[in-house]
Design an enzyme around this catalytic site. Sequence first.
Site, PDB file in Angstrom:
ATOM      1  N   TYR A   1      28.084  23.125   0.492  1.00 56.75           N
ATOM      2  CA  TYR A   1      28.788  21.871   0.778  1.00 56.75           C
ATOM      3  C   TYR A   1      28.180  20.713  -0.035  1.00 56.75           C
ATOM      4  O   TYR A   1      28.903  19.931  -0.662  1.00 56.75           O
ATOM      5  CB  TYR A   1      28.698  21.597   2.280  1.00 56.75           C
ATOM      6  CG  TYR A   1      29.509  20.425   2.767  1.00 56.75           C
ATOM      7  CD1 TYR A   1      30.884  20.541   2.973  1.00 56.75           C
ATOM      8  CD2 TYR A   1      28.905  19.195   3.043  1.00 56.75           C
ATOM      9  CE1 TYR A   1      31.631  19.464   3.437  1.00 56.75           C
ATOM     10  CE2 TYR A   1      29.647  18.121   3.510  1.00 56.75           C
ATOM     11  CZ  TYR A   1      31.010  18.259   3.703  1.00 56.75           C
ATOM     12  OH  TYR A   1      31.748  17.186   4.163  1.00 56.75           O
TER      13      TYR A   1
ATOM     14  N   SER B   1      30.950  12.683   0.647  1.00 56.17           N
ATOM     15  CA  SER B   1      30.097  12.837   1.829  1.00 56.17           C
ATOM     16  C   SER B   1      28.699  12.330   1.494  1.00 56.17           C
ATOM     17  O   SER B   1      28.301  12.331   0.326  1.00 56.17           O
ATOM     18  CB  SER B   1      30.023  14.327   2.188  1.00 56.17           C
ATOM     19  OG  SER B   1      29.029  14.551   3.154  1.00 56.17           O
TER      20      SER B   1
HETATM   21  O1  NJP Z   1      38.028  18.410   8.726  1.00 57.84           O
HETATM   22  P1  NJP Z   1      38.960  19.370   9.550  1.00 57.84           P
HETATM   23  P2  NJP Z   1      37.888  16.810   8.549  1.00 57.84           P
HETATM   24  N1  NJP Z   1      43.889  24.369   1.241  1.00 57.84           N
HETATM   25  O2  NJP Z   1      38.225  20.645   9.580  1.00 57.84           O
HETATM   26  C1  NJP Z   1      42.573  21.854   5.505  1.00 57.84           C
HETATM   27  C2  NJP Z   1      35.150  15.455   4.743  1.00 57.84           C
HETATM   28  N2  NJP Z   1      34.090  14.896   5.585  1.00 57.84           N
HETATM   29  O3  NJP Z   1      39.160  16.116   8.818  1.00 57.84           O
HETATM   30  O4  NJP Z   1      44.312  24.826   5.667  1.00 57.84           O
HETATM   31  C3  NJP Z   1      44.555  23.428   1.927  1.00 57.84           C
HETATM   32  O5  NJP Z   1      39.386  18.753  10.836  1.00 57.84           O
HETATM   33  C4  NJP Z   1      42.699  22.329   6.957  1.00 57.84           C
HETATM   34  O6  NJP Z   1      43.942  22.931   7.249  1.00 57.84           O
HETATM   35  P3  NJP Z   1      44.185  24.557   7.136  1.00 57.84           P
HETATM   36  C5  NJP Z   1      35.268  16.938   4.724  1.00 57.84           C
HETATM   37  O7  NJP Z   1      34.323  17.560   3.897  1.00 57.84           O
HETATM   38  C6  NJP Z   1      34.155  15.043   6.932  1.00 57.84           C
HETATM   39  O8  NJP Z   1      36.663  16.397   9.225  1.00 57.84           O
HETATM   40  O9  NJP Z   1      45.460  24.802   7.854  1.00 57.84           O
HETATM   41  N3  NJP Z   1      44.077  22.841   3.027  1.00 57.84           N
HETATM   42  C7  NJP Z   1      42.612  20.993   7.675  1.00 57.84           C
HETATM   43  O10 NJP Z   1      43.874  20.341   7.642  1.00 57.84           O
HETATM   44  C8  NJP Z   1      36.678  17.107   4.204  1.00 57.84           C
HETATM   45  O11 NJP Z   1      36.694  17.014   2.790  1.00 57.84           O
HETATM   46  C9  NJP Z   1      33.134  14.528   7.720  1.00 57.84           C
HETATM   47  O12 NJP Z   1      42.989  25.207   7.740  1.00 57.84           O
HETATM   48  C10 NJP Z   1      42.870  23.242   3.477  1.00 57.84           C
HETATM   49  C11 NJP Z   1      41.638  20.179   6.832  1.00 57.84           C
HETATM   50  O13 NJP Z   1      41.593  20.802   5.544  1.00 57.84           O
HETATM   51  C12 NJP Z   1      37.410  15.898   4.796  1.00 57.84           C
HETATM   52  O14 NJP Z   1      36.406  14.985   5.190  1.00 57.84           O
HETATM   53  C13 NJP Z   1      32.061  13.870   7.129  1.00 57.84           C
HETATM   54  C14 NJP Z   1      42.120  24.208   2.807  1.00 57.84           C
HETATM   55  C15 NJP Z   1      40.235  20.142   7.415  1.00 57.84           C
HETATM   56  O15 NJP Z   1      40.279  19.479   8.630  1.00 57.84           O
HETATM   57  C16 NJP Z   1      38.307  16.222   5.976  1.00 57.84           C
HETATM   58  O16 NJP Z   1      37.534  16.789   6.985  1.00 57.84           O
HETATM   59  C17 NJP Z   1      32.030  13.734   5.743  1.00 57.84           C
HETATM   60  C18 NJP Z   1      42.685  24.798   1.656  1.00 57.84           C
HETATM   61  N4  NJP Z   1      42.042  25.760   0.970  1.00 57.84           N
HETATM   62  C19 NJP Z   1      33.047  14.249   4.983  1.00 57.84           C
HETATM   63  N5  NJP Z   1      40.948  24.395   3.487  1.00 57.84           N
HETATM   64  C20 NJP Z   1      33.142  14.657   9.217  1.00 57.84           C
HETATM   65  N6  NJP Z   1      34.221  15.202   9.817  1.00 57.84           N
HETATM   66  O17 NJP Z   1      32.169  14.258   9.873  1.00 57.84           O
HETATM   67  C21 NJP Z   1      40.989  23.555   4.528  1.00 57.84           C
HETATM   68  O18 NJP Z   1      30.989  13.072   5.185  1.00 57.84           O
HETATM   69  N7  NJP Z   1      42.134  22.859   4.546  1.00 57.84           N
END
Ligand code: NJP
Length: 251
Positions: free
Chosen positions: A154, A141
């Site tokens: 973060y 990020s």
């Molecule tokens: O996020 P979101 P994004 N174990 O909230 C899963 C980075 N990023 O697609 O576990 C396993 O829609 C959760 O599923 P669940 C960001 O930091 C983003 O935007 O069922 N899985 C869901 O599938 C991140 O690293 C932006 O709740 C776990 C997913 O993670 C990545 O992009 C900008 C979990 C999150 O989906 C994906 O983000 C940037 C666990 N402990 C970087 N905890 C941006 N969106 O603007 C969560 O610079 N999940």
Amino acid sequence: MMIDMTGKTALITGASRGIGESAARVFAEAGANVVLVARSSDDIERIASEIGDQAIACTCDISSYESVQSAVTKTVETFGCLDVLINNAGGLEPISHLATSDPEGWGKIIDINLKGVYYGMRAVMPIMQAAGGGSILTISSGAAHGPVEAWSHYCASKAGVNMLTRCVDKEERANGIRAIGLSPGTVATQMQRDIKESGINPVSQLEWSDHIPPEWVAQCLLWMCGPEADDWIGDEISLRDEDIRRKVGLI
Ligand code: NJP
């Protein structure tokens, strides 16, 4: 140019929505077997069944090494190989100023965003070493490089993740392991909805139309598996960079 992933297997964390879901669909379209990982089961099972036989869902909390290890074991048992790890799962809640932050909530984000990425790397590296190589792609990020108000957990986790990519590269480039980070810019996902709701810093003031679609990030991740991305091995790619967008075929 389309990268052909036929016969390759990619394990994608955080695949229940957003960037991870798009990555699973894009990698499957390119021919890869895909393993969808998330803590909740319903969405990954639905998405895997929509993709078809080349996809499996694997319920896993990446903040537990045991859970990550068993997802990796299931991947190899099912598809016989593991060529690409996409360290994508991450979180940002609770958003708060450092002085009033909840130590437990702060630490939980480190457990997921930093330790979860390390666990993934740790679990797949012996398999990739034995296979003579592989790609470890990690979502970083802009917050890895500049402080953002109320995001200290973060920012610290993403700075750490950037260093993990560099450490893997230092130790494993000679073994054919390609470790590359990707800073996507702001992406239209649930994470941006949560940020908007917080109302705290300039990111929360952005319009929805300012964000790129998650499919762009997925296309970039696929491109990162090809030789054109080799110049960034051990480094981080920024999807804000117009030159990268052009190379990936997005503009
Ligand atoms: O996020 P979101 P994004 N174990 O909230 C899963 C980075 N990023 O697609 O576990 C396993 O829609 C959760 O599923 P669940 C960001 O930091 C983003 O935007 O069922 N899985 C869901 O599938 C991140 O690293 C932006 O709740 C776990 C997913 O993670 C990545 O992009 C900008 C979990 C999150 O989906 C994906 O983000 C940037 C666990 N402990 C970087 N905890 C941006 N969106 O603007 C969560 O610079 N999940």
